[in-house]
Motif scaffolding. Structure first.
Motif, PDB file in Angstrom:
ATOM      1  N   VAL A 130       0.831  -1.204   0.000  1.00  0.00           N
ATOM      2  CA  VAL A 130       0.000   0.000   0.000  1.00  0.00           C
ATOM      3  C   VAL A 130       0.870   1.261   0.000  1.00  0.00           C
ATOM      4  CG1 VAL A 130      -1.905  -1.163   1.174  1.00  0.00           C
ATOM      5  CG2 VAL A 130      -0.217   0.082   2.531  1.00  0.00           C
ATOM      6  N   THR A 131       2.184   1.092   0.166  1.00  0.00           N
ATOM      7  CA  THR A 131       3.112   2.220   0.158  1.00  0.00           C
ATOM      8  C   THR A 131       3.347   2.724  -1.261  1.00  0.00           C
ATOM      9  OG1 THR A 131       4.250   1.383   2.136  1.00  0.00           O
ATOM     10  CG2 THR A 131       5.453   2.947   0.758  1.00  0.00           C
ATOM     11  N   PHE A 132       3.408   1.825  -2.219  1.00  0.00           N
ATOM     12  CA  PHE A 132       3.658   2.178  -3.612  1.00  0.00           C
ATOM     13  C   PHE A 132       3.025   1.109  -4.502  1.00  0.00           C
ATOM     14  CE2 PHE A 132       7.400  -0.068  -1.947  1.00  0.00           C
ATOM     15  CZ  PHE A 132       7.408  -1.180  -2.762  1.00  0.00           C
ATOM     16  N   TYR A 167      10.039   6.887   2.654  1.00  0.00           N
ATOM     17  CA  TYR A 167      10.606   5.545   2.766  1.00  0.00           C
ATOM     18  C   TYR A 167      12.021   5.474   2.193  1.00  0.00           C
ATOM     19  CZ  TYR A 167       5.806   4.659   3.934  1.00  0.00           C
ATOM     20  OH  TYR A 167       4.574   4.714   4.552  1.00  0.00           O
ATOM     21  N   ALA A 168      12.594   6.626   1.891  1.00  0.00           N
ATOM     22  CA  ALA A 168      13.953   6.715   1.369  1.00  0.00           C
ATOM     23  C   ALA A 168      14.915   7.194   2.450  1.00  0.00           C
ATOM     24  CB  ALA A 168      13.994   7.673   0.179  1.00  0.00           C
ATOM     25  N   ASN A 171      13.221   7.304   6.004  1.00  0.00           N
ATOM     26  CA  ASN A 171      13.898   6.001   6.078  1.00  0.00           C
ATOM     27  C   ASN A 171      13.032   4.918   6.732  1.00  0.00           C
ATOM     28  OD1 ASN A 171      16.285   4.535   5.393  1.00  0.00           O
ATOM     29  ND2 ASN A 171      16.852   4.476   7.550  1.00  0.00           N
ATOM     30  N   ARG A 172      11.742   4.930   6.454  1.00  0.00           N
ATOM     31  CA  ARG A 172      10.842   3.895   6.962  1.00  0.00           C
ATOM     32  C   ARG A 172      10.799   2.737   5.974  1.00  0.00           C
ATOM     33  NH1 ARG A 172       5.205   5.430   7.824  1.00  0.00           N
ATOM     34  NH2 ARG A 172       5.225   4.081   9.665  1.00  0.00           N
ATOM     35  N   ASN A 173      10.791   1.523   6.478  1.00  0.00           N
ATOM     36  CA  ASN A 173      10.572   0.402   5.566  1.00  0.00           C
ATOM     37  C   ASN A 173       9.118   0.441   5.079  1.00  0.00           C
ATOM     38  OD1 ASN A 173      10.096  -1.018   8.468  1.00  0.00           O
ATOM     39  ND2 ASN A 173       8.803  -2.028   6.927  1.00  0.00           N
ATOM     40  N   SER A 214      12.617   3.217  11.011  1.00  0.00           N
ATOM     41  CA  SER A 214      11.948   4.512  11.008  1.00  0.00           C
ATOM     42  C   SER A 214      12.967   5.555  11.454  1.00  0.00           C
ATOM     43  CB  SER A 214      10.735   4.503  11.947  1.00  0.00           C
ATOM     44  OG  SER A 214      10.026   5.724  11.869  1.00  0.00           O
ATOM     45  N   GLY A 215      13.494   6.305  10.496  1.00  0.00           N
ATOM     46  CA  GLY A 215      14.521   7.290  10.784  1.00  0.00           C
ATOM     47  C   GLY A 215      15.923   6.773  10.515  1.00  0.00           C
ATOM     48  N   ILE A 216      16.852   7.693  10.459  1.00  0.00           N
ATOM     49  CA  ILE A 216      18.268   7.383  10.201  1.00  0.00           C
ATOM     50  C   ILE A 216      18.972   7.075  11.511  1.00  0.00           C
ATOM     51  CG2 ILE A 216      20.432   8.205   9.208  1.00  0.00           C
ATOM     52  CD1 ILE A 216      18.240   7.988   7.135  1.00  0.00           C
TER      53      ILE A 216
END
Length: 210
Positions: free
Chosen positions: A6-8, A18-19, A34-36, A105-107
């Motif tokens: 559902v993300t893409f 998500y990058a 940076n979320r999966n 979630s996050g760097i």
């Protein structure tokens, strides 16, 4: 098997959330969410003992000397190869979904720890940041797209799920995505994949949004 998100959409654009990095008009790029992504699947074949999930960028430049250089482009014709962004192993056969942000979630400077619930390999940011005193470390689990901002090529990210006939692959505690792929040889019952695109080159990013 069938794999979806559902993300893409398959063949679509990866949302910047998500990058690892996103475009910044003032400074070229900045760190992103940076979320999966969310991933779900069904139609797992009989005899499956475990599942393995990977995210791979096959468009990564093999020579990084031109990457992110002012006044230079990384040409479309530059040699390319696989960059592993995620390897997640030992998923139980009954598992059917990975929630968005569940594993990242996050760097995390110097990399996330390995975790204890499911085995995750080190991704290729481990090598990418090896010479950076502020960022060097073992990057376990998912870390999202961060293609060179001067790259003339749009990068594609393959999320691939494998059904395996063994409950656990024979691997050391610290393993790479390449090692995990090699360990699966002869154990694959089925596979499914999604492909999503991303770019930090502003001109290419505009074409993706059209």
């Amino acid at each position: 098997m069938r794999l979806w998100s559902v993300t893409f959409r398959d063949g679509g654009l990866m949302p910047a959330e998500y990058a690892f990095a996103e475009i910044d008009p003032a400074s070229r790029v900045r760190l992103a969410g940076n979320r999966n992504p969310h991933l779900a699947w069904d139609e797992v074949p009989n005899g499956t003992e475990s599942l393995a999930l990977f995210c791979i960028d096959p468009d990564a430049p093999q020579d990084a000397s031109l990457a992110n250089r002012d006044g230079q482009s990384l040409p479309l014709s530059a040699p390319r190869g696989d960059f592993y962004h995620w390897s997640l192993l030992d998923l139980p056969p009954a598992m059917r979904v990975v929630a968005a942000g569940e594993f990242s979630s996050g760097i995390t400077p110097r990399g996330k720890p390995a975790g204890t619930l499911l085995r995750q390999g080190i991704n290729d940011y481990t090598g990418w940041f090896a010479g950076d005193a502020a960022m060097a470390g073992d990057y376990y689990g998912y870390d999202g797209p961060c293609p060179p901002w001067n790259d003339e090529r749009i990068h594609h990210y393959i999320f691939r799920l494998y059904a395996l006939d063994v409950p656990k692959l024979a691997l050391p505690e610290r393993f790479t995505g390449q090692q995990a792929h090699a360990a699966m040889y002869g154990h694959i019952l089925d596979e499914a994949q999604l492909v999503v695109a991303y770019s930090l080159n502003p001109e290419l990013a505009l074409t993706l949004k059209k």
